[in-house]
Write a protein that holds these residues in place. Structure first.
Motif, PDB file in Angstrom:
ATOM      1  N   GLU A 137      22.336   9.279 -19.876  1.00 57.35           N
ATOM      2  CA  GLU A 137      21.461   9.372 -21.036  1.00 57.35           C
ATOM      3  C   GLU A 137      22.220   9.942 -22.237  1.00 57.35           C
ATOM      4  O   GLU A 137      23.189  10.699 -22.074  1.00 57.35           O
ATOM      5  N   PHE A 138      21.778   9.552 -23.425  1.00 55.16           N
ATOM      6  CA  PHE A 138      22.297  10.182 -24.635  1.00 55.16           C
ATOM      7  C   PHE A 138      22.037  11.676 -24.560  1.00 55.16           C
ATOM      8  O   PHE A 138      21.052  12.118 -23.953  1.00 55.16           O
ATOM      9  N   SER A 139      22.918  12.455 -25.181  1.00 58.06           N
ATOM     10  CA  SER A 139      22.793  13.892 -25.038  1.00 58.06           C
ATOM     11  C   SER A 139      23.220  14.601 -26.311  1.00 58.06           C
ATOM     12  O   SER A 139      23.331  13.988 -27.374  1.00 58.06           O
ATOM     13  N   THR A 140      23.490  15.904 -26.189  1.00 59.90           N
ATOM     14  CA  THR A 140      23.844  16.723 -27.339  1.00 59.90           C
ATOM     15  C   THR A 140      25.310  17.138 -27.243  1.00 59.90           C
ATOM     16  O   THR A 140      25.681  17.904 -26.351  1.00 59.90           O
ATOM     17  N   PRO A 141      26.179  16.641 -28.115  1.00 59.79           N
ATOM     18  CA  PRO A 141      27.582  17.064 -28.089  1.00 59.79           C
ATOM     19  C   PRO A 141      27.693  18.573 -28.269  1.00 59.79           C
ATOM     20  O   PRO A 141      27.126  19.132 -29.222  1.00 59.79           O
ATOM     21  N   PRO A 142      28.396  19.259 -27.369  1.00 56.66           N
ATOM     22  CA  PRO A 142      28.475  20.722 -27.478  1.00 56.66           C
ATOM     23  C   PRO A 142      29.294  21.200 -28.670  1.00 56.66           C
ATOM     24  O   PRO A 142      29.045  22.301 -29.185  1.00 56.66           O
ATOM     25  N   ASN A 143      30.267  20.402 -29.125  1.00 55.06           N
ATOM     26  CA  ASN A 143      31.082  20.784 -30.267  1.00 55.06           C
ATOM     27  C   ASN A 143      30.290  20.551 -31.560  1.00 55.06           C
ATOM     28  O   ASN A 143      29.839  19.433 -31.820  1.00 55.06           O
ATOM     29  N   PRO A 144      30.122  21.574 -32.394  1.00 55.95           N
ATOM     30  CA  PRO A 144      29.283  21.415 -33.590  1.00 55.95           C
ATOM     31  C   PRO A 144      29.818  20.386 -34.583  1.00 55.95           C
ATOM     32  O   PRO A 144      29.038  19.716 -35.258  1.00 55.95           O
ATOM     33  N   VAL A 145      31.144  20.246 -34.688  1.00 54.22           N
ATOM     34  CA  VAL A 145      31.707  19.260 -35.600  1.00 54.22           C
ATOM     35  C   VAL A 145      31.369  17.846 -35.126  1.00 54.22           C
ATOM     36  O   VAL A 145      30.929  16.992 -35.907  1.00 54.22           O
ATOM     37  N   VAL A 146      31.564  17.600 -33.827  1.00 54.18           N
ATOM     38  CA  VAL A 146      31.220  16.302 -33.252  1.00 54.18           C
ATOM     39  C   VAL A 146      29.721  16.051 -33.384  1.00 54.18           C
ATOM     40  O   VAL A 146      29.287  14.952 -33.732  1.00 54.18           O
ATOM     41  N   ARG A 147      28.932  17.085 -33.104  1.00 55.91           N
ATOM     42  CA  ARG A 147      27.472  16.950 -33.160  1.00 55.91           C
ATOM     43  C   ARG A 147      27.008  16.565 -34.562  1.00 55.91           C
ATOM     44  O   ARG A 147      26.183  15.657 -34.737  1.00 55.91           O
ATOM     45  N   ASN A 148      27.539  17.227 -35.583  1.00 52.28           N
ATOM     46  CA  ASN A 148      27.127  16.928 -36.956  1.00 52.28           C
ATOM     47  C   ASN A 148      27.537  15.519 -37.364  1.00 52.28           C
ATOM     48  O   ASN A 148      26.771  14.796 -38.014  1.00 52.28           O
ATOM     49  N   GLY A 149      28.742  15.116 -36.976  1.00 50.95           N
ATOM     50  CA  GLY A 149      29.185  13.771 -37.303  1.00 50.95           C
ATOM     51  C   GLY A 149      28.371  12.706 -36.585  1.00 50.95           C
ATOM     52  O   GLY A 149      28.045  11.657 -37.154  1.00 50.95           O
ATOM     53  N   TYR A 150      28.016  13.001 -35.335  1.00 49.52           N
ATOM     54  CA  TYR A 150      27.233  12.058 -34.537  1.00 49.52           C
ATOM     55  C   TYR A 150      25.851  11.844 -35.136  1.00 49.52           C
ATOM     56  O   TYR A 150      25.389  10.708 -35.296  1.00 49.52           O
ATOM     57  N   PHE A 151      25.198  12.928 -35.501  1.00 51.47           N
ATOM     58  CA  PHE A 151      23.857  12.791 -36.060  1.00 51.47           C
ATOM     59  C   PHE A 151      23.892  12.175 -37.457  1.00 51.47           C
ATOM     60  O   PHE A 151      22.937  11.502 -37.866  1.00 51.47           O
TER      61      PHE A 151
END
Length: 230
Positions: A137-151
């Protein structure tokens, strides 16, 4: 909604994932580790792409989906494969017996179930003692930089790509919102334990954009010893 996008569903997924969908599917298949003779339930199977991959080692796969349109496309595409069977089914009220499947798996579908914890309880019910569950399943990247870019991609880039790749772009409007609202990896692990699964673990793929979750249904207690004959 899924009926409306069924004809170009696989193509759209490939484009939106920048080709990663095939890699995620391969990782999920390896995690399931299908064996010849096993009976596997693939829930939210869509057009059956993941289901067919599970049959290559000789396992029998029941491809279940809530969407009649998806099921119809799957039946037409894979009519020549005797190891895959398509069934329209609600993940929260599965039309199968208790302890029926060696493996229950779902890829990118649990997020779309209105009551996911109820669905997990159903998964556990139909899993054989000693059987396993695999969730991709899609999830939440733990790295904040990756997470912000992903969203940022989900909110600003993906809607434009969908207009070019999908047969019904409006049907994908929910996608980014559903991913953002989905619980983190530890929370979903807790739901699996709550459902009854043991040895629950997860592994992040593509920096945590997608996660594989696994669990085992404990084997039943040993049968009582036979009473010696007089």
């Amino acid at each position: 909604m899924f009926d409306q996008v069924s004809t170009h569903y696989d193509r759209t997924n490939a484009v939106l994932s920048v080709g990663n969908a095939a890699l995620w599917r391969l990782a999920a298949t390896r995690a399931v580790n299908p064996q010849a003779g096993e009976r596997i339930l693939d829930i939210a199977a869509g057009t059956g792409t993941s289901s067919v991959a599970l049959t290559h080692t000789g396992a029998h796969v029941v491809a279940a989906d809530f969407s009649a349109g998806m099921i119809q496309v799957g039946r037409e595409r894979h009519a020549g494969n005797p190891l895959v069977e398509f069934v329209q089914a609600d993940a929260t009220a599965l039309p199968f017996d208790d302890d029926e499947f060696d493996v229950v798996t779902i890829s990118f579908g649990l997020r779309n179930v209105v009551e996911p914890r109820k669905a997990l309880a159903e998964f556990f019910r139909v899993t054989k003692p000693g059987g396993r569950v695999v969730i991709c399943e899609f999830s939440t990247p733990p790295n904040p930089v990756v997470r912000n870019g992903y969203f940022a991609y989900l909110n600003h880039v993906m809607p434009r790509v969908v207009k070019l790749a999908s047969s019904n772009a409006e049907a994908y409007d929910y996608l980014g919102e559903s991913i953002a609202a989905w619980p983190t990896q530890p929370v979903l692990s807790g739901w699996l334990r709550e459902a009854g699964y043991e040895s629950v673990a997860y592994r992040n793929l593509t920096l945590g954009i997608v996660t594989l979750h696994r669990g085992i249904k404990a084997a039943s207690a040993p049968a009582p010893a036979a009473v010696p004959a007089d």
